[in-house]
Design a protein around this motif. Structure first.
Motif, PDB file in Angstrom:
ATOM      1  N   ILE A 189      22.743   8.005 -26.212  1.00  0.00           N
ATOM      2  CA  ILE A 189      22.335   6.841 -26.871  1.00  0.00           C
ATOM      3  C   ILE A 189      23.043   6.815 -28.036  1.00  0.00           C
ATOM      4  CG2 ILE A 189      19.973   7.383 -26.063  1.00  0.00           C
ATOM      5  CD1 ILE A 189      19.410   8.624 -28.724  1.00  0.00           C
ATOM      6  N   GLN A 190      22.890   5.570 -28.722  1.00  0.00           N
ATOM      7  CA  GLN A 190      23.444   5.537 -30.044  1.00  0.00           C
ATOM      8  C   GLN A 190      22.278   5.100 -30.976  1.00  0.00           C
ATOM      9  OE1 GLN A 190      26.425   2.186 -29.990  1.00  0.00           O
ATOM     10  NE2 GLN A 190      27.684   2.995 -28.429  1.00  0.00           N
ATOM     11  N   LEU A 194      11.625  12.155 -23.301  1.00  0.00           N
ATOM     12  CA  LEU A 194      12.948  12.372 -22.877  1.00  0.00           C
ATOM     13  C   LEU A 194      14.088  12.997 -23.601  1.00  0.00           C
ATOM     14  CD1 LEU A 194      14.092  12.014 -19.938  1.00  0.00           C
ATOM     15  CD2 LEU A 194      15.059   9.835 -20.979  1.00  0.00           C
ATOM     16  N   SER A 195      14.714  14.103 -23.094  1.00  0.00           N
ATOM     17  CA  SER A 195      15.768  14.580 -23.919  1.00  0.00           C
ATOM     18  C   SER A 195      17.031  13.487 -24.330  1.00  0.00           C
ATOM     19  CB  SER A 195      16.266  15.848 -23.589  1.00  0.00           C
ATOM     20  OG  SER A 195      17.442  16.320 -24.251  1.00  0.00           O
ATOM     21  N   VAL A 196      17.702  13.658 -25.419  1.00  0.00           N
ATOM     22  CA  VAL A 196      18.619  12.769 -25.608  1.00  0.00           C
ATOM     23  C   VAL A 196      19.878  13.269 -26.240  1.00  0.00           C
ATOM     24  CG1 VAL A 196      17.315  10.444 -25.586  1.00  0.00           C
ATOM     25  CG2 VAL A 196      17.847  11.635 -27.884  1.00  0.00           C
ATOM     26  N   ARG A 197      21.180  12.733 -26.441  1.00  0.00           N
ATOM     27  CA  ARG A 197      22.215  13.174 -27.432  1.00  0.00           C
ATOM     28  C   ARG A 197      23.026  11.983 -27.665  1.00  0.00           C
ATOM     29  NH1 ARG A 197      26.975  13.737 -24.272  1.00  0.00           N
ATOM     30  NH2 ARG A 197      26.675  13.285 -21.882  1.00  0.00           N
ATOM     31  N   THR A 198      23.108  11.891 -28.830  1.00  0.00           N
ATOM     32  CA  THR A 198      24.010  10.903 -29.355  1.00  0.00           C
ATOM     33  C   THR A 198      25.123  10.508 -29.270  1.00  0.00           C
ATOM     34  OG1 THR A 198      24.218  11.994 -31.546  1.00  0.00           O
ATOM     35  CG2 THR A 198      22.105  10.834 -31.525  1.00  0.00           C
ATOM     36  N   ALA A 199      25.735   9.311 -29.091  1.00  0.00           N
ATOM     37  CA  ALA A 199      27.178   9.125 -28.670  1.00  0.00           C
ATOM     38  C   ALA A 199      28.053   8.957 -30.008  1.00  0.00           C
ATOM     39  CB  ALA A 199      27.445   7.755 -27.983  1.00  0.00           C
ATOM     40  N   THR A 200      27.165   8.556 -31.144  1.00  0.00           N
ATOM     41  CA  THR A 200      27.993   8.292 -32.434  1.00  0.00           C
ATOM     42  C   THR A 200      27.096   9.129 -33.382  1.00  0.00           C
ATOM     43  OG1 THR A 200      27.053   6.362 -32.475  1.00  0.00           O
ATOM     44  CG2 THR A 200      29.178   6.370 -31.627  1.00  0.00           C
ATOM     45  N   PRO A 201      27.406   9.504 -34.591  1.00  0.00           N
ATOM     46  CA  PRO A 201      26.740   9.842 -35.622  1.00  0.00           C
ATOM     47  C   PRO A 201      25.592   8.982 -35.935  1.00  0.00           C
ATOM     48  CG  PRO A 201      28.893  10.556 -35.870  1.00  0.00           C
ATOM     49  CD  PRO A 201      28.889   9.425 -34.955  1.00  0.00           C
TER      50      PRO A 201
END
Length: 321
Positions: A3-4, A312-319
């Motif tokens: 995600i962003q 839902l588990s997420v991780r960021t594409a940008t800070p």
């Protein structure tokens, strides 16, 4: 899931209300032109909408015969009063008239002269009279044509001051409570590429205009601001509404479904959590939100949120930004 994100901020946010309206002459600077006596229009030098300069001839009026007769009668009355006074003075010198009779004759001459001066001020001493523009203006109303006979005091035409105009803007009734006199408005012609300029609202009316079904708001203009404007020209106005401090998020963070508006925040454990919100003002790509659990500093999902589900588990594409 990749995600962003963006952040929840507490900031002052101001909305912009876009409205439309027309340029009209300032009614406080419209001069009605009329004749002091009756007559007939023999020449007309101007047309509706024409620009005129101070001193420019507008129309020529032949004096009504009854007005000329009133002048001749006033002139004859002066001659009679003067002759009467001379007679009374002669009788008074021979002690055949009283001082009261002499004073009465003198007063009659004064009254007759005043009546004659009044007829001259009305223009009744002239066979024709030319009416001229008292200032630089625009002919906003024209009620006569050559050959028309007119009565004394009837409005022949109206002149609107060239450098005093109004922009009459139409406001939706539900937006009226958001406006106040003194608010800034940025104006620009709807057609053409003329640059925009700033003005202030001077009036916000409290009734609906039956012709437009909108409420009128007035932005007066004067001087250089009127240089390229013509009465009847359509204008677009952007009114800066009062600024309010609120929690804001990027507009892309807000989604809608059957339950209403909502967004996803990223919890410290990198799971997405749905929060239902109520949206408010929008400006500069951000929107005001309120809802249980929303606070400044939170991270919200701006890209990829359409595929998310609560938890839902997420991780960021940008800070976070």
């Amino acid at each position: 899931m990749l995600i962003q994100t963006g952040q929840v901020r507490r900031e002052a946010l101001g909305a912009m209300l876009t409205v439309y309206g027309q340029v009209v002459p300032d009614p406080e600077q419209v001069t009605g032109i009329s004749a002091a006596h009756g007559g007939q229009v023999t020449r007309l030098w101007v047309g509706l909408g024409q620009q005129v300069t101070a001193g420019q001839p507008l129309l020529q009026l032949a004096t009504d015969p009854t007005a000329r007769l009133a002048f001749e009668q006033a002139k004859a009355q002066v001659a009679y009063a003067r002759k009467k006074l001379a007679q009374v003075k002669g009788l008074f010198a021979e002690q055949l008239a009283t001082r009261a009779e002499l004073a009465k004759a003198e007063q009659q001459l004064v009254n007759a002269r005043d009546a004659l001066r009044a007829q001259r001020r009305l223009g009744a001493d002239r066979a024709t009279q030319t009416l001229r523009a008292p200032q630089d203006a625009i002919v906003t109303q024209l009620n006569v044509a050559p050959g028309d006979r007119i009565r004394a005091g009837v409005a022949l035409l109206a002149l609107g001051a060239r450098h005093r105009l109004w922009v009459k803007l139409g406001i939706e009734p539900e937006d009226v409570d958001r406006l106040r006199p003194g608010m800034h408005v940025t104006l620009q012609p709807v057609f053409g590429s003329a640059p925009s300029f700033k003005a202030r609202l001077s009036q916000v009316h409290a009734v609906i205009n039956p012709a437009t079904h909108l409420v009128d708001a007035i932005a007066p203009l004067s001087g250089q601001a009127t240089r390229n404007l013509i009465p009847g020209m359509w204008m677009r106005g952007h009114i800066a509404l009062a600024r309010r401090t609120a929690l804001t998020v990027p507009q892309t963070a807000v989604l809608h479904d059957a339950r209403g508006a909502y967004l996803f925040v990223v919890e410290p454990d990198q799971h997405a959590h749905r929060i239902d919100v109520v949206t408010g003002l929008e400006a500069r790509g951000r929107v005001a939100v309120s809802g249980h659990g929303v606070h400044a500093g939170q991270t919200v999902v701006t890209v990829g949120n359409y595929e998310l589900r609560d938890g839902l588990s997420v991780r960021t594409a940008t800070p976070p930004s």
